[in-house]
Design an enzyme around this catalytic site. Sequence first.
Site, PDB file in Angstrom:
ATOM      1  N   ASP A  52      -0.287  43.434  66.727  1.00 52.64           N
ATOM      2  CA  ASP A  52       0.359  44.520  67.231  1.00 52.64           C
ATOM      3  C   ASP A  52       0.545  45.353  65.889  1.00 52.64           C
ATOM      4  O   ASP A  52       0.616  44.859  64.822  1.00 52.64           O
ATOM      5  CB  ASP A  52       1.656  44.150  67.933  1.00 52.64           C
ATOM      6  CG  ASP A  52       2.081  45.228  68.866  1.00 52.64           C
ATOM      7  OD1 ASP A  52       2.057  46.470  68.515  1.00 52.64           O
ATOM      8  OD2 ASP A  52       3.191  45.071  69.899  1.00 52.64           O
TER       9      ASP A  52
HETATM   10  C1  BGC Z   1       3.548  48.465  70.661  1.00 51.40           C
HETATM   11  C2  BGC Z   1       2.185  48.211  71.256  1.00 51.40           C
HETATM   12  C3  BGC Z   1       1.186  49.315  70.893  1.00 51.40           C
HETATM   13  C4  BGC Z   1       1.175  49.571  69.571  1.00 51.40           C
HETATM   14  C5  BGC Z   1       0.482  50.936  69.377  1.00 51.40           C
HETATM   15  C6  BGC Z   1       3.288  48.599  69.137  1.00 51.40           C
HETATM   16  O1  BGC Z   1       4.672  49.095  68.671  1.00 51.40           O
HETATM   17  O2  BGC Z   1       4.197  46.948  70.713  1.00 51.40           O
HETATM   18  O3  BGC Z   1       2.269  47.932  72.627  1.00 51.40           O
HETATM   19  O4  BGC Z   1       0.099  49.267  71.722  1.00 51.40           O
HETATM   20  O5  BGC Z   1       2.290  49.954  69.116  1.00 51.40           O
HETATM   21  O6  BGC Z   1       0.705  51.906  69.721  1.00 51.40           O
END
Ligand code: BGC
Length: 784
Positions: free
Chosen positions: A302
Amino acid sequence: MTFKKVLRWFVTILGALIVVLIAGLALYIWLSYPKLSTDSVFTRPAGHGVFTFADIPRGQELTPQQIDQYAEKLLGEMTLKEKVHQMSGDAWLGDLVRLLTIDRNKYNDIAVLAGNNRRLEIPPLAFSDGPRGVGMNHSTCFPVAMARGASWDRDLQRRVGDAIGQEIRAQGGNFYGGLCINLLRHPAWGRAQETYGEDPYLLGEMAVPLMQGVQRHNVMGCAKHYALNSIETARFKVDVRVDERTLREVYLPHFKRLVEAGVAAVMSSYNKVRGDYCGENAYLLRKVLKEDWGFRGFVMSDFFYGVYDGVKAAKAGLDVEMPAALQFGRPFLAAVERGEVPREVIDEAVRRILRRKIEYLTRPDPMRYDANLVVSREHTELAREAAEQGMVLLKNEGGLLPLDKSKLKTLAVIGRLADVADTGDHGSSRVFPPYVVTPLEGLRRYLGASANVVYENGADLARAKQAAKAADAVVIVAGYDYRDEGEYIPQAPVPERGGDRTSLMLHPEEVELIRAVAPENSRSIVVLVGGSAIMMEEWKDKVGGILMAWYSGMEGGTALARILFGDVTPSGKLTVTIPSDPSHLPPFDPHADSIEYGYYHGYTLADKKGYKPAFPFGYGLSYTTFKYSNLRLSAAQVAPDGVLAVTVDVGNTGARAGEEVVELYVGFPHAKVDRPVKLLRGFTKVALGPGEKKTVTFTVRASDLAYYDPEASAWRVESVEHEILVGGSSRPADLLKASFRITEARTAQGKLSEALTGDWPAAAWSPGTRSDRDAPPASPGTRH
Ligand code: BGC
C-alpha cells in the site's frame, strides 16, 4: 555594529543555511533513490543483439510457458540495478508532493507508474485507483462497492468491471487498484463503503466477476488490502491478532478465491498481523499467498507507509513498493549487493512483475479504447442501474411505497444531504465524475411539472415541519458524508478527515429532524446515505418507509426517484447486519495498537448469541411478495467429496414484476467442532413477473462446508447431518429447511470421509469461471 550590518549578516547566514538545507535534501533524495540511472530521459533503447520487451510478439495469446520463457530472457538481460528498479513505483519528488499534499482533488488524476525501463523497453505498470470507478480524470462514478454488493448480482459486477476496464484503458492505465475485499467486521469501519459486506463467501462471489470484467481489457486487477484491514483510523499501526482458524475461514477465503480466479496482483495492507506489518509479513505473503495458494502474480505495498524495512519486506515476499522507492531505493540496492537479500529473492520478484507485464501488455485487446468511452451514455446508465439494484427497502408500512406520480401534487424533500453531491469518501477511492444527480435533483427532474417539489435543508425545524405538513409525501434524506467515514489521511496540510465512524447512529440533528417532521405527515420516508449499517432504533418506528440508498454514485438521484415512484421495484438486500444494539457487535477500537479479531461477527455472531438484529443480513423488501416452496435435495447423503443439488420454487405472489435474491445457507447443528449456526453458501437473483413461479437450483459441494483444522493445517468436512436453509433473508423465519448427511463412505479417491479436502470453498462457481491460465489446478487432498 549598525543595525543594517546585523541584518546583512543575518540574511547571509540564513541564505547559507537554506542553500545547505536544499543541498542536503537533494543529496538525501539522490542517495535514497535508485530510479535515475535506469530510467533517465536520456536512456536509449538497447542496441542490436539485446533482447527487449519490444521483441516479445504482440497481439497473440502466449502460453504460460512462453510467458515464463520471455520473462527469463528479459531477466537475463537486466543489471541488478534494473531489477531493483522494477520493484518500485516511479513517482519522483514532484509526484510525491503532489500525491501527498498539494491538491487532493487531483490525486491519481494520471496513472501512477512503476518500473518503466527505457533501455529494455519494459513498459511501466500504470495504476489507477477505485473501487467506485476510475480515479483518473473525470470518469464514471458508480455506486460504492457496498451498494453494488447489496444487489447480490454477479453479472452487474462483471458489467461494472467491464466499464471500469474500458475507462482505464481509454485513459492510459493498465493496472486497477479497485478490488477491495476486506471483510466488514464492524460497521464503524471507515472504508466499509469500499468493500462488499460482512460475509467472506459473498465478498469472493462479488469481486471475482468485477475482476474478470476489468482484466478482460488487459488491465491487471489488484486485490486489496491483504490482510485483516478492517479498522481505518489505526490502519498504520494496529497489530491484529488472529487465530489460524479465524484467519483461514473468515478473513482469507475471499482473497484465495480471487487468487484462484486469476487476479494479477495483491496489495499488502498497512496494518500489522501477528506483529509484522503486512508488507513485511513472511507468513501472509510467502507462506499463505505464494506457497499455499500458489499465487503467481506480484504483491505490491500500500502507498507510502506500507514498508518500513526494505530488506525484511523483500525477503517476506513483497515484490513492488508503491508509489516510490522509499525503502526499495539506493540503500536497498546496496544491501542486496552486500548479500543481505539473496539474489534469488530479487529475481523472483522481478520474474513475477515481468510475467504479468508480458501477459497483460502483449496480448490482443478485445476492442479499441477511445476517449469517448469515458462517462459514455452506456456507462452512466449502468451507474444508474447499479444504484437501483443496490438500494435496499427496509420498511414500507402499509404499502406506502411506491409513490403514485399521478396522485402527487406536492413532495417535500428534507435534509441537507438531499442537495449534496455525496458520492462517498474523499480518499483514494474518490472518483471525479463530470456531474452528480443529487436526490433533490433526481426527484425534481423525475416529477418535472407534474408536482411541486419543496425543499428544506432541515436547519429550521419549524419550516421543515410546515413543509412536511403541507405535502402529499415527504422524503427525508439523512446519513453521512466523507467527513463522517472514509479513508484516514493524516498528513499536513490536508486536515484530518475520514477515518472510522464515531457513532453508528445518525447525527443528533438529523434524529431530531426525523422525529419532528415524521409526525407531521404519515407518508414520510427516510432515505439513508452511508457506507454500511446505520442504527435507527431512536426513530425507525416513527416513519412509514426506510430506504437504504448508500452512496449511490453520479446517477444516484435518478435511481432514487425511479425506485420511490415504482419505475423500478427494489431488489437490494443487506450484506451487513444492522444491529438493534451496538453491544451486539464485536469489540472495535479505532485507535487500537493491538486488537484480537475473533471467529464471530455480523450474522454469525448474532446467530450464535441469539441477538435479534434490527435488520438481518440478507434482508430487503420489494414492492411485490415472494413465496418459497418445495425445497428438495438431490440426495439424503453425500460423500465428503460429493455434490448436492438443492432445488426450490420461488413464486411472485404480488401484482408487480420484481427480482428476488434467493439465499442459501448451510447449517451445522450437529457439528462436533465449534461452527457458526449457518453460513452463506449460495445465492442467485431471479426476475419474476406477477404470479410467475420459477425453480431455482444450487449446487453445493460438500467440501464447501469444510472447517480449517489448524493442528493438521488442513480443511476437514465432518460426517454429520447438515442443514440446507433457503429463503429471502438470513432470518430463521424466512428460511425453508432440509437436512442431509455427509457420509463416512470412502471417496472416489479411496480416502476416508474425514480426509483432507483441500479446495476451499466456492459453491456455485463452475470450473469455467476460472480465468487464470497459470493458476495451479485445484488439488483435492493437498494440505494447506
Ligand atoms: C489506500 C489504497 C490505495 C492507495 C493508492 C492508499 O492510501 O489505502 O487503497 O489504493 O492509497 O491510492
